[in-house]
Design a protein around this motif. Structure first.
Motif, PDB file in Angstrom:
ATOM      1  N   ALA A  24       0.706  -1.262   0.068  1.00 46.96           N
ATOM      2  CA  ALA A  24      -0.099   0.052  -0.104  1.00 46.96           C
ATOM      3  C   ALA A  24       0.766   1.275  -0.044  1.00 46.96           C
ATOM      4  O   ALA A  24       0.295   2.293  -0.449  1.00 46.96           O
ATOM      5  CB  ALA A  24      -0.930  -0.074   1.333  1.00 46.96           C
ATOM      6  N   CYS A  25       2.146   0.942   0.574  1.00 52.34           N
ATOM      7  CA  CYS A  25       3.083   2.258   0.480  1.00 52.34           C
ATOM      8  C   CYS A  25       4.460   1.727   0.030  1.00 52.34           C
ATOM      9  O   CYS A  25       4.648   0.636  -0.021  1.00 52.34           O
ATOM     10  CB  CYS A  25       3.101   2.966   1.732  1.00 52.34           C
ATOM     11  N   ASP A  26       5.441   2.565   0.384  1.00 52.96           N
ATOM     12  CA  ASP A  26       6.575   2.142   0.295  1.00 52.96           C
ATOM     13  C   ASP A  26       6.797   1.091   1.502  1.00 52.96           C
ATOM     14  O   ASP A  26       6.205   1.427   2.545  1.00 52.96           O
ATOM     15  CB  ASP A  26       7.647   3.213   0.454  1.00 52.96           C
ATOM     16  N   PRO A  27       7.849   0.251   1.396  1.00 52.90           N
ATOM     17  CA  PRO A  27       7.956  -0.721   2.674  1.00 52.90           C
ATOM     18  C   PRO A  27       8.284   0.021   3.923  1.00 52.90           C
ATOM     19  O   PRO A  27       7.555  -0.465   5.010  1.00 52.90           O
ATOM     20  CB  PRO A  27       9.238  -1.539   2.073  1.00 52.90           C
ATOM     21  N   GLU A  28       8.785   1.240   3.940  1.00 55.12           N
ATOM     22  CA  GLU A  28       9.129   1.865   5.249  1.00 55.12           C
ATOM     23  C   GLU A  28       7.953   2.763   5.620  1.00 55.12           C
ATOM     24  O   GLU A  28       7.923   3.079   6.787  1.00 55.12           O
ATOM     25  CB  GLU A  28      10.384   2.798   5.181  1.00 55.12           C
ATOM     26  N   ASP A  29       6.785   2.571   4.670  1.00 57.71           N
ATOM     27  CA  ASP A  29       5.785   3.428   5.222  1.00 57.71           C
ATOM     28  C   ASP A  29       4.509   2.534   5.432  1.00 57.71           C
ATOM     29  O   ASP A  29       3.291   3.385   5.394  1.00 57.71           O
ATOM     30  CB  ASP A  29       5.459   4.559   4.190  1.00 57.71           C
ATOM     31  N   ARG A  30       4.518   1.378   5.457  1.00 58.77           N
ATOM     32  CA  ARG A  30       3.544   0.478   5.356  1.00 58.77           C
ATOM     33  C   ARG A  30       2.693   0.780   6.714  1.00 58.77           C
ATOM     34  O   ARG A  30       1.350   0.267   6.812  1.00 58.77           O
ATOM     35  CB  ARG A  30       3.956  -1.088   5.305  1.00 58.77           C
ATOM     36  N   ASP A  31       3.194   1.118   7.922  1.00 54.38           N
ATOM     37  CA  ASP A  31       2.687   1.359   9.153  1.00 54.38           C
ATOM     38  C   ASP A  31       1.818   2.641   9.155  1.00 54.38           C
ATOM     39  O   ASP A  31       1.493   2.742  10.306  1.00 54.38           O
ATOM     40  CB  ASP A  31       3.524   1.115  10.397  1.00 54.38           C
ATOM     41  N   SER A  32       1.687   3.666   8.112  1.00 54.18           N
ATOM     42  CA  SER A  32       1.106   4.756   8.194  1.00 54.18           C
ATOM     43  C   SER A  32      -0.176   4.672   8.293  1.00 54.18           C
ATOM     44  O   SER A  32      -0.593   5.536   7.130  1.00 54.18           O
ATOM     45  CB  SER A  32       1.882   5.635   7.127  1.00 54.18           C
ATOM     46  N   LYS A  33      -0.739   4.248   8.818  1.00 62.89           N
ATOM     47  CA  LYS A  33      -2.294   4.055   8.984  1.00 62.89           C
ATOM     48  C   LYS A  33      -2.843   4.104  10.282  1.00 62.89           C
ATOM     49  O   LYS A  33      -3.160   3.020  10.933  1.00 62.89           O
ATOM     50  CB  LYS A  33      -2.674   2.856   8.169  1.00 62.89           C
ATOM     51  N   PRO A  34      -2.711   5.144  11.112  1.00 62.42           N
ATOM     52  CA  PRO A  34      -3.187   5.226  12.562  1.00 62.42           C
ATOM     53  C   PRO A  34      -4.762   5.012  12.398  1.00 62.42           C
ATOM     54  O   PRO A  34      -5.413   5.388  11.665  1.00 62.42           O
ATOM     55  CB  PRO A  34      -2.930   6.471  13.095  1.00 62.42           C
ATOM     56  N   LEU A  48     -11.377   1.530  11.886  1.00 62.20           N
ATOM     57  CA  LEU A  48     -11.422   2.890  10.774  1.00 62.20           C
ATOM     58  C   LEU A  48     -10.169   3.611  10.727  1.00 62.20           C
ATOM     59  O   LEU A  48      -9.798   3.762  11.933  1.00 62.20           O
ATOM     60  CB  LEU A  48     -12.680   3.480  11.005  1.00 62.20           C
ATOM     61  N   PHE A  49      -9.594   3.479   9.686  1.00 60.83           N
ATOM     62  CA  PHE A  49      -8.175   4.169   9.630  1.00 60.83           C
ATOM     63  C   PHE A  49      -8.047   5.166   8.741  1.00 60.83           C
ATOM     64  O   PHE A  49      -8.710   5.297   7.587  1.00 60.83           O
ATOM     65  CB  PHE A  49      -7.022   3.191   9.605  1.00 60.83           C
ATOM     66  N   VAL A  50      -7.002   6.101   8.943  1.00 56.27           N
ATOM     67  CA  VAL A  50      -6.693   7.017   8.093  1.00 56.27           C
ATOM     68  C   VAL A  50      -5.466   7.037   7.479  1.00 56.27           C
ATOM     69  O   VAL A  50      -4.345   6.716   7.930  1.00 56.27           O
ATOM     70  CB  VAL A  50      -6.615   8.602   8.784  1.00 56.27           C
ATOM     71  N   ASP A  51      -5.336   6.892   6.027  1.00 50.08           N
ATOM     72  CA  ASP A  51      -4.163   6.474   5.162  1.00 50.08           C
ATOM     73  C   ASP A  51      -3.169   7.759   5.166  1.00 50.08           C
ATOM     74  O   ASP A  51      -3.476   8.932   5.052  1.00 50.08           O
ATOM     75  CB  ASP A  51      -4.551   6.345   3.879  1.00 50.08           C
ATOM     76  N   HIS A  52      -2.011   7.634   5.700  1.00 49.26           N
ATOM     77  CA  HIS A  52      -1.051   8.626   5.814  1.00 49.26           C
ATOM     78  C   HIS A  52       0.049   8.054   4.970  1.00 49.26           C
ATOM     79  O   HIS A  52       1.140   9.060   5.106  1.00 49.26           O
ATOM     80  CB  HIS A  52      -0.440   8.790   7.404  1.00 49.26           C
ATOM     81  N   CYS A  53      -0.067   7.473   4.057  1.00 50.05           N
ATOM     82  CA  CYS A  53       1.085   7.456   2.942  1.00 50.05           C
ATOM     83  C   CYS A  53       0.973   8.604   1.918  1.00 50.05           C
ATOM     84  O   CYS A  53      -0.151   8.917   1.529  1.00 50.05           O
ATOM     85  CB  CYS A  53       0.614   6.260   2.093  1.00 50.05           C
ATOM     86  N   GLN A  54       1.941   8.899   1.577  1.00 51.40           N
ATOM     87  CA  GLN A  54       1.935  10.269   0.763  1.00 51.40           C
ATOM     88  C   GLN A  54       1.668   9.816  -0.480  1.00 51.40           C
ATOM     89  O   GLN A  54       2.232   9.001  -1.228  1.00 51.40           O
ATOM     90  CB  GLN A  54       3.521  10.733   0.840  1.00 51.40           C
ATOM     91  N   GLY A  55       0.796  10.573  -0.950  1.00 59.21           N
ATOM     92  CA  GLY A  55       0.487  10.307  -2.494  1.00 59.21           C
ATOM     93  C   GLY A  55      -1.078  10.362  -2.484  1.00 59.21           C
ATOM     94  O   GLY A  55      -1.744  11.125  -1.804  1.00 59.21           O
ATOM     95  N   SER A  56      -1.723   9.826  -3.563  1.00 56.28           N
ATOM     96  CA  SER A  56      -3.157  10.132  -3.964  1.00 56.28           C
ATOM     97  C   SER A  56      -4.206   9.651  -3.099  1.00 56.28           C
ATOM     98  O   SER A  56      -5.178  10.270  -2.677  1.00 56.28           O
ATOM     99  CB  SER A  56      -3.316   9.358  -5.469  1.00 56.28           C
ATOM    100  N   THR A  57      -3.759   8.875  -2.069  1.00 49.44           N
ATOM    101  CA  THR A  57      -4.545   8.234  -1.039  1.00 49.44           C
ATOM    102  C   THR A  57      -4.300   9.070   0.352  1.00 49.44           C
ATOM    103  O   THR A  57      -4.985   8.663   1.412  1.00 49.44           O
ATOM    104  CB  THR A  57      -4.606   6.894  -0.952  1.00 49.44           C
ATOM    105  N   TYR A  58      -3.507   9.962   0.390  1.00 40.76           N
ATOM    106  CA  TYR A  58      -3.077  10.689   1.673  1.00 40.76           C
ATOM    107  C   TYR A  58      -4.491  11.188   2.353  1.00 40.76           C
ATOM    108  O   TYR A  58      -5.078  12.021   1.805  1.00 40.76           O
ATOM    109  CB  TYR A  58      -2.069  11.705   1.587  1.00 40.76           C
ATOM    110  N   GLY A  59      -4.844  10.807   3.426  1.00 42.33           N
ATOM    111  CA  GLY A  59      -5.861  11.174   4.328  1.00 42.33           C
ATOM    112  C   GLY A  59      -7.383  10.634   3.856  1.00 42.33           C
ATOM    113  O   GLY A  59      -8.302  10.821   4.718  1.00 42.33           O
TER     114      GLY A  59
END
Length: 205
Positions: free
Chosen positions: A112-122, A133-144
């Motif tokens: 879903a993200c770069d490997p180092e960013d895969r936990d970016s969904k608080p 229910l989580f908010v995507d914090h991967c930088q890109g088109s799905t941010y937020g």
């Protein structure tokens, strides 16, 4: 990432409208909102997550640190006051976000993200059935973006609920005002054993 300067005003407008609806129509739900988190608590959360919060979840926590933990006297309400989101989701406190985030991180898609960013969904909220229910914090088109995942049902792909928190609470209030469905949920009302009412989102057949 888009310019986030407009994110917080949009969220503020949507959140004020949603909570005004709660105050007028479901005061037990509105009363379940906790006071704001302070700056130190939010800094601690970001330190634990390892990344900065999207401006809208930050604004939400700066307004209310989730909802109160329900206290049960006698018969237990399956979805007690504060379970005002579809599927009975309850907004998480900072403490719960911290404790659950790493536990659920491995459930998310590795690509879903770069490997180092895969936990970016608080995990911004949880229902009573093991979902989240989580908010995507991967930088890109799905941010937020906000996704709902039914872990108890084995659904770990997730369903897009809204492009950000402002979009979510605008759509929820529109549904509550009009009675029209929000995704596969239609708004109703449930009477607590206490005599108070709360929002009860029913799955559309």
């Amino acid at each position: 990432m888009t310019d986030t300067d407009s994110d917080v005003p949009a969220f503020d407008r949507a959140w004020r409208r949603f909570t005004a609806w709660l105050a007028a129509n479901s005061p037990a739900d509105q009363a379940a909102l906790r006071p704001a988190a302070d700056a130190g608590q939010i800094t601690h959360l970001e330190d634990e997550l390892g990344f900065a919060l999207h401006p809208q979840p930050r604004a939400l926590l700066e307004t209310h640190d989730g909802v109160v933990v329900p206290q049960f006297d006698g018969d237990r309400e399956f979805f007690p006051a504060g379970s005002f989101l579809p599927l009975g989701h309850r907004l998480n406190t900072i403490e719960r976000i911290v404790t659950e985030h790493r536990s659920f991180a491995d459930l998310f898609a590795q690509d879903a993200c770069d490997p180092e960013d895969r936990d970016s969904k608080p995990l911004i909220a949880h229902p009573g059935d093991g979902g989240l229910l989580f908010v995507d914090h991967c930088q890109g088109s799905t941010y937020g973006h906000l996704y709902e995942m039914g872990v108890g049902s084995g659904d770990i792909d997730g369903h897009l609920l809204a492009t950000d928190l402002a979009d979510l609470f605008t759509a929820l209030t529109d549904s509550l005002d009009s009675g029209r469905p929000f995704h596969r949920f239609t708004p109703g009302s449930h009477r607590h054993t206490s005599g108070h009412h709360r929002i009860d989102w029913q799955v559309v057949p």
